[in-house]
Design an enzyme around this catalytic site. Structure first.
Site, PDB file in Angstrom:
ATOM      1  N   LYS A 167     -52.216 -11.849 -10.511  1.00  0.00           N
ATOM      2  CA  LYS A 167     -51.293 -10.962 -11.233  1.00  0.00           C
ATOM      3  C   LYS A 167     -51.800 -10.558 -12.629  1.00  0.00           C
ATOM      4  CE  LYS A 167     -47.300 -11.501  -8.426  1.00  0.00           C
ATOM      5  NZ  LYS A 167     -46.637 -12.602  -7.757  1.00  0.00           N
ATOM      6  N   ASP A 223     -49.101 -23.405  -9.263  1.00  0.00           N
ATOM      7  CA  ASP A 223     -49.278 -21.996  -8.919  1.00  0.00           C
ATOM      8  C   ASP A 223     -48.787 -21.159 -10.104  1.00  0.00           C
ATOM      9  OD1 ASP A 223     -49.138 -19.411  -8.041  1.00  0.00           O
ATOM     10  OD2 ASP A 223     -48.053 -19.847  -6.188  1.00  0.00           O
ATOM     11  N   TYR A 251     -42.105 -19.672  -3.575  1.00  0.00           N
ATOM     12  CA  TYR A 251     -42.864 -18.542  -3.036  1.00  0.00           C
ATOM     13  C   TYR A 251     -44.311 -18.673  -3.514  1.00  0.00           C
ATOM     14  CZ  TYR A 251     -44.712 -14.006  -1.920  1.00  0.00           C
ATOM     15  OH  TYR A 251     -45.510 -13.004  -1.420  1.00  0.00           O
ATOM     16  N   TYR A 278     -43.001  -4.738   2.064  1.00  0.00           N
ATOM     17  CA  TYR A 278     -41.611  -5.191   1.886  1.00  0.00           C
ATOM     18  C   TYR A 278     -40.612  -4.035   1.988  1.00  0.00           C
ATOM     19  CZ  TYR A 278     -42.723 -10.008   0.791  1.00  0.00           C
ATOM     20  OH  TYR A 278     -43.123 -11.304   0.890  1.00  0.00           O
TER      21      TYR A 278
HETATM   22  C1  LIG Z   1     -46.922 -13.054  -6.254  1.00  0.00           C
HETATM   23  C2  LIG Z   1     -47.155 -14.506  -6.102  1.00  0.00           C
HETATM   24  C3  LIG Z   1     -48.132 -14.996  -5.221  1.00  0.00           C
HETATM   25  C4  LIG Z   1     -48.908 -14.091  -4.304  1.00  0.00           C
HETATM   26  O1  LIG Z   1     -49.759 -13.243  -4.998  1.00  0.00           O
HETATM   27  P1  LIG Z   1     -50.297 -11.905  -4.285  1.00  0.00           P
HETATM   28  O2  LIG Z   1     -51.301 -11.370  -5.242  1.00  0.00           O
HETATM   29  O3  LIG Z   1     -49.105 -11.024  -4.112  1.00  0.00           O
HETATM   30  O4  LIG Z   1     -50.894 -12.296  -2.981  1.00  0.00           O
HETATM   31  C5  LIG Z   1     -48.359 -16.352  -5.187  1.00  0.00           C
HETATM   32  N1  LIG Z   1     -47.659 -17.197  -5.963  1.00  0.00           N
HETATM   33  C6  LIG Z   1     -46.699 -16.776  -6.820  1.00  0.00           C
HETATM   34  C7  LIG Z   1     -45.985 -17.759  -7.673  1.00  0.00           C
HETATM   35  C8  LIG Z   1     -46.407 -15.418  -6.899  1.00  0.00           C
HETATM   36  O5  LIG Z   1     -45.421 -14.997  -7.708  1.00  0.00           O
END
Ligand SMILES: *Cc1c(COP(=O)(O)O)cnc(C)c1O
Length: 421
Positions: free
Chosen positions: A263, A234, A142, A15
């Site tokens: 994460k 998600d 996202y 990025y």
């Molecule tokens: C960061 C994020 C992703 C992607 O995760 P990465 O480990 O960066 O591939 C997917 N969904 C959400 C809601 C996110 O914040």
């Protein structure tokens, strides 16, 4: 040659527009909520290193568990083989997730956790012999940067170069009191072809920390349930305490069919992705027919070292002190938001749990808009704080171990920026 000079010769950063970016900051160590550069300068990590860190940097307990695991078993193929860490992590997580979550599928990161979820839904219908191929998602969503995850994300500058190649997705507005009924009828009209509804529960992170109320999500989920539409929550960003409860789905009564995690899963120590699902989804792949198999897997699926980091992080997460820290941050954020909300430079503030976002007044011009982002970023960096604005939106989401003094310092620098910028 300095580390930064060597970096500029060989590295392409994520990025980052490499032509105009300022040189990267060389970090040598971390402790608690802070990172330290080569010269010993301290930076408070107010964005948890891209939202992954929950217990602080180089946590000694996680380090110890990872080190022990490294000496025992670093990796093993996960097809046809298993190991203690992967099983224990699944057992312990499924116990604290919504009760309908019954099976755990490991992958590498948030994007791959989403890819797995999307493939589970599409193949669920395929295996049942029903033609349902369209996805439903929120505008400004996202879900990651790989192609499937990008496809279910809102169309934006991030996706522009690929838009024509992304599969078909219906995007709807975030729900609120005024539109909830029309959203429901929109969904009912689309339902016959919908494979699933994917959403970030309560907070859209990358979209600009956009927040919506649990009761409207609950209503939408109940409607999808009634209409037979599969749901993917998600929780890659919202999982593990960010929203004030262990998972954002703990704020609603309806339960999703599939959930995605990454994460904070390993406490931000290393990459690991996890997709969980109901028995019902899992059963749709059981068959004598090999073609009904979920043909998906990564070389490092359920890596034992990553699982040991996740187990150690879970121990810390379930300790009472973490829940207390989350409450402490929530209260501090709320008080600070009250203090600054009427400042002429502040357009709005919003908060969910430990996430506080502030929209800066920009005037109108978009070029000013982008330069404001860079100005704010540099301003806080110079003050020893890592705040990475999304456009004109500044947000604080610190590791839960951040001290009151560190929080107070961040708040005071934001107030100072409101006067000086
Ligand atoms: C960061 C994020 C992703 C992607 O995760 P990465 O480990 O960066 O591939 C997917 N969904 C959400 C809601 C996110 O914040």
């Amino acid at each position: 040659m300095s580390l930064v000079e060597r970096d500029l010769k060989v590295i392409w950063h994520p990025y980052t527009q490499m032509q105009t970016a300022l040189p990267p900051v060389p970090i040598v160590r971390g402790e608690g909520a802070c990172l330290y550069d080569e010269n010993g300068k301290r930076y408070i990590d107010a964005v948890s290193s891209w939202w992954v860190n929950i217990h602080g940097h180089a946590h000694p307990y996680i380090a110890q568990k990872v080190s022990e695991q490294l000496k025992k078993l670093e990796h093993v193929i996960f097809a046809g083989f298993t190991h203690e860490g992967a099983v224990e992590l699944a057992e312990r997580l499924l116990k604290i997730l919504p009760a309908n979550q019954q099976k755990a599928f490991y992958s590498d990161d948030g994007s791959t956790a989403v890819e797995v979820a999307v493939k589970m839904c599409l193949q669920y219908w395929h295996n049942k012999g029903e033609k349902r191929t369209k996805m439903l998602a929120f505008k400004n969503a996202y879900h990651g940067d790989t192609f499937g995850a990008m496809a279910v994300s809102g169309r934006s500058a991030f996706t522009a170069a690929f838009d024509s190649l992304l599969f078909e997705v219906e995007f709807i507005d975030l729900p609120d009191e005024s539109n909830i009924q029309s959203l429901k009828s929109q969904i009912s009209n689309l339902k016959s072809n919908l494979a699933c509804f994917i959403f970030e529960p309560l907070v859209q992170g990358s979209g600009g920390m956009l927040m919506y109320e649990a009761k409207y999500l609950d209503e939408l989920m109940a409607h999808c349930r009634k209409e037979g539409i599969l749901m993917i929550a998600d929780e890659v960003f919202t999982g593990f305490g960010r929203t004030g409860k262990p998972f954002a789905c703990d704020h609603v009564t309806e339960q999703p069919d599939i959930m995605c995690f990454s994460k904070g899963l390993t406490g931000g120590t290393m990459a690991l992705g996890l997709t969980t699902c109901t028995q019902h989804i899992y059963d749709a792949f059981l068959s004598d027919d090999r073609m009904k198999t979920l043909f998906h897997g990564h070389s490092f699926t359920a890596n034992p070292v990553a699982c040991s980091a996740a187990l150690a992080s879970l121990d810390l997460f379930l300790d009472n002190s973490t829940a207390e820290n989350i409450k402490r941050i929530e209260t501090a954020h709320r008080n600070f938001a009250l203090k600054i909300k009427d400042h002429p430079q502040i357009k709005t503030t919003r908060q969910t749990g430990t996430i506080l976002a502030m929209e800066w007044e920009t005037g109108v011009s978009t070029s000013y808009f982008s330069s404001l982002r860079d100005t704010l970023y540099q301003y806080f960096l110079a003050a020893g704080i890592i705040l990475r604005p999304l456009g004109n939106i500044i947000y604080i989401l610190p590791p839960y171990c951040i001290t009151n003094e560190e929080l107070a310092y961040i708040y005071s620098k934001i107030e100072q920026a409101l006067e000086e910028i």
